[in-house]
Motif scaffolding. Structure first.
Motif, PDB file in Angstrom:
ATOM      1  N   GLY A   3      27.097  18.408  29.860  1.00  0.00           N
ATOM      2  CA  GLY A   3      27.198  17.613  28.635  1.00  0.00           C
ATOM      3  C   GLY A   3      26.057  18.001  27.718  1.00  0.00           C
ATOM      4  O   GLY A   3      24.894  17.917  28.104  1.00  0.00           O
ATOM      5  N   LEU A   4      26.393  18.457  26.517  1.00  0.00           N
ATOM      6  CA  LEU A   4      25.374  18.874  25.550  1.00  0.00           C
ATOM      7  C   LEU A   4      25.356  17.887  24.394  1.00  0.00           C
ATOM      8  O   LEU A   4      26.390  17.617  23.791  1.00  0.00           O
ATOM      9  CB  LEU A   4      25.676  20.270  25.004  1.00  0.00           C
ATOM     10  N   GLY A   5      24.179  17.396  24.056  1.00  0.00           N
ATOM     11  CA  GLY A   5      24.033  16.534  22.893  1.00  0.00           C
ATOM     12  C   GLY A   5      24.379  15.089  23.190  1.00  0.00           C
ATOM     13  O   GLY A   5      24.363  14.651  24.340  1.00  0.00           O
ATOM     14  N   GLY A   6      24.691  14.342  22.116  1.00  0.00           N
ATOM     15  CA  GLY A   6      24.942  12.913  22.254  1.00  0.00           C
ATOM     16  C   GLY A   6      23.649  12.178  22.562  1.00  0.00           C
ATOM     17  O   GLY A   6      22.561  12.628  22.195  1.00  0.00           O
ATOM     18  N   PRO A  39      19.728  16.415  24.417  1.00  0.00           N
ATOM     19  CA  PRO A  39      20.057  16.080  25.811  1.00  0.00           C
ATOM     20  C   PRO A  39      20.945  17.158  26.448  1.00  0.00           C
ATOM     21  O   PRO A  39      21.873  17.660  25.803  1.00  0.00           O
ATOM     22  CB  PRO A  39      20.831  14.763  25.695  1.00  0.00           C
ATOM     23  N   VAL A  40      20.633  17.488  27.690  1.00  0.00           N
ATOM     24  CA  VAL A  40      21.460  18.417  28.470  1.00  0.00           C
ATOM     25  C   VAL A  40      21.686  17.780  29.838  1.00  0.00           C
ATOM     26  O   VAL A  40      20.727  17.545  30.580  1.00  0.00           O
ATOM     27  CB  VAL A  40      20.782  19.791  28.647  1.00  0.00           C
ATOM     28  N   ALA A  41      22.952  17.477  30.148  1.00  0.00           N
ATOM     29  CA  ALA A  41      23.257  16.880  31.447  1.00  0.00           C
ATOM     30  C   ALA A  41      24.039  17.871  32.295  1.00  0.00           C
ATOM     31  O   ALA A  41      24.903  18.592  31.783  1.00  0.00           O
ATOM     32  CB  ALA A  41      24.070  15.603  31.260  1.00  0.00           C
ATOM     33  N   VAL A  42      23.714  17.925  33.572  1.00  0.00           N
ATOM     34  CA  VAL A  42      24.397  18.817  34.506  1.00  0.00           C
ATOM     35  C   VAL A  42      24.914  17.973  35.662  1.00  0.00           C
ATOM     36  O   VAL A  42      24.133  17.405  36.417  1.00  0.00           O
ATOM     37  CB  VAL A  42      23.439  19.900  35.057  1.00  0.00           C
ATOM     38  N   ASN A  43      26.223  17.855  35.770  1.00  0.00           N
ATOM     39  CA  ASN A  43      26.811  17.128  36.895  1.00  0.00           C
ATOM     40  C   ASN A  43      27.457  18.153  37.822  1.00  0.00           C
ATOM     41  O   ASN A  43      28.287  18.950  37.383  1.00  0.00           O
ATOM     42  CB  ASN A  43      27.850  16.121  36.391  1.00  0.00           C
ATOM     43  N   MET A  54      16.126  15.541  28.821  1.00  0.00           N
ATOM     44  CA  MET A  54      16.001  15.244  27.390  1.00  0.00           C
ATOM     45  C   MET A  54      15.095  16.345  26.825  1.00  0.00           C
ATOM     46  O   MET A  54      13.880  16.180  26.699  1.00  0.00           O
ATOM     47  CB  MET A  54      15.413  13.844  27.190  1.00  0.00           C
ATOM     48  N   LEU A  55      15.713  17.479  26.516  1.00  0.00           N
ATOM     49  CA  LEU A  55      14.931  18.654  26.115  1.00  0.00           C
ATOM     50  C   LEU A  55      14.488  18.536  24.655  1.00  0.00           C
ATOM     51  O   LEU A  55      15.020  17.741  23.883  1.00  0.00           O
ATOM     52  CB  LEU A  55      15.766  19.928  26.309  1.00  0.00           C
TER      53      LEU A  55
END
Lengths: 186, 281
Positions: B192-195, B264-268, B158-159
């Motif tokens: 996933g960027l944002g949301g 938010p930045v998610a890395v899967n 959560m940047l």
């Protein structure tokens, strides 16, 4: 050229192994992953005997798929070794000479390899179908209730691994990566 | 209104789970074939050759590519003009997972009470189910069998908005760098960027379903994907993490607007055994 090595491993053989060496292992290796390691170390902490004699042996971190009828074992590639870091030094202290897995080990394990003259070997993660072809037989020797995590005695023939961590502090993951790392705009 | 018996959904899920575990996608196989020429490390080329041989062997002998046949992540896109009959849709999906993992000799890797007893559920249920209602009278089913090694190296940040594009890039590359050899590189990086917190994670997972080599239709994101791919390959991780020039198969990004306070930045992370199959009923 791949070098052939047979189990059990002696200190003399371990001393000749260096990070980056490619080996073909033949002989008996034992399987074990998270749950089995926890049980083994619980026994060690209580001062009780282990269900297998690990002196000179290799543990392969693997939880295979169920065998189809007529097969020795299902697909059987390595799992991530870091989850066994908390347990491995207690096993090398009892004479375990090798571990097969994939992924980095922590400093405590690397120190234990030096202290106890042992090696950490990498098999190709995700090549479970291919690696299963090098496993001649498999039988559960402890903790049957753990299913895929039970301890199995595997007879392997020319099982391909590469030395990741040797007893001199060599680390192929660090050295290999450094060689190909490109910094900035190259 | 079109009727569809959920038993057909169960059968489809079972077949997709088995097919996903045994038959690697053509896009990944094609990637391995090209990457062998590009990889500069001898050991790295050997690993890629092993992975190709493994894929061929799995296909020819109908056995799992990898012993970690994962949790079953199921994406359902249910047409709003379909009337589902014959029972609960979610029960049908779980019945399909149970059947596929049992009859297909796949490993059951689901444990209940995850921070305690960790008791195996016995049939790899429950499915990790994501359902969307979409226009039309069809049901699209995607089964992605997701192994634990790569999933464990994933991250969500959560940047702060002030960190901007550079902060996002650094977070993604740092996640791949820390993962190193653990997630079975070469990897696919889903972003996933944002949301919101959960939407970012969902987008990162959903992004992994894209075809390898495809271009993001949004030029701004396509450029970012190329930049991230280069940055990640420059880490030198290489096939199986033994050092080399091919660390990443592809980078896929999905994006949503974010809250004014959030970034938010998610890395899967997806291992090279990128297994997913789909069908439309």
């Amino acid at each position: 050229m791949d070098r052939k090595v047979t189990t059990p491993l002696t200190d003399e053989v371990v001393a000749t192994l260096h990070a980056g060496d490619r080996l073909l292992i033949t002989g008996i290796v034992y399987t074990g992953r998270d749950a089995a390691h926890k049980r083994l170390v619980d026994l060690i902490d209580k001062g009780e005997p282990l269900p297998i004699d690990i002196k000179g042996q290799i543990i392969y971190f693997v939880g295979p798929t169920p065998p189809k009828p007529g097969e020795a074992i299902g697909s059987a590639g390595p799992t991530t070794s870091g989850r066994m870091d908390a347990y491995s030094p207690k096993l090398t202290a009892l004479g375990l000479k090798g571990m097969i897995g994939k992924g980095s080990r922590n400093d405590a394990v690397k120190e234990a390899l030096k202290r106890d003259k042992a090696v950490y070997l990498g098999a190709t993660g995700g090549a479970g179908a291919l690696l299963s072809q090098r496993i001649v037989s498999a039988k559960v020797v402890a903790y049957d209730d753990l299913g895929p995590e039970a301890i199995r005695e595997l007879e392997v023939k020319d099982f391909p691994v590469v030395v990741i961590n040797d007893m001199y502090g060599g680390d192929l993951y660090i050295e290999g990566r450094k060689k190909y790392e490109r910094k900035g705009d190259s | 209104m079109r009727e569809l018996d959920v038993a057909r959904v169960a059968d489809a899920v079972a077949k997709l789970a088995i097919d996903a575990c045994n038959y690697l996608g053509d896009d990944i196989v094609a990637f391995f074939e090209k990457a062998i020429d590009r990889e500069q490390s001898d050991t790295g080329r050997d690993v890629l050759a092993q992975l190709l041989e493994n894929a061929n062997l799995a296909k020819d002998t109908h056995r799992p590519l990898c012993q970690d046949t994962g949790l079953a992540v199921v994406f359902l896109e249910v047409g709003q003009d379909v009337h589902l009959v014959g029972g609960s849709l979610e029960d049908a999906v779980n019945a399909g997972v149970s059947k596929g993992y049992t009859e297909g000799y796949l490993r059951k890797s689901a444990v209940a009470d995850p921070i305690g007893a960790r008791k195996n559920t016995g049939d790899n249920t429950p499915a990790m189910l994501h359902t969307r209602i979409v226009p039309g009278d069809k049901v699209r089913i995607i089964v992605a069998t997701k192994g634990g090694g790569a999933e464990n190296m994933s991250a969500l940040g959560m940047l702060k908005p002030s960190q901007g594009r550079q902060g996002a890039v650094d977070f993604i590359v740092d996640t791949v760098s820390k993962a190193g050899p653990n997630p079975c590189p070469p990897i696919i990086v889903g972003v996933g960027l944002g949301g919101t917190f959960e939407k970012a994670a969902y987008m990162a997972k959903h992004a992994l379903l894209r075809e390898v080599g495809s271009t993001n239709p949004e030029p701004r994101l396509a450029e970012l994907e190329d930049e991230l791919e280069k940055r990640c390959n420059d880490l030198g991780i290489g096939p199986a993490g033994l050092g080399g020039t091919v660390s990443v198969i592809d980078v896929f990004i999905e994006e949503l607007p974010a809250h004014i306070a959030s970034m938010p930045v998610a890395v899967n992370i997806q291992c090279h055994s990128a297994r997913h199959k789909e069908v439309v009923l």
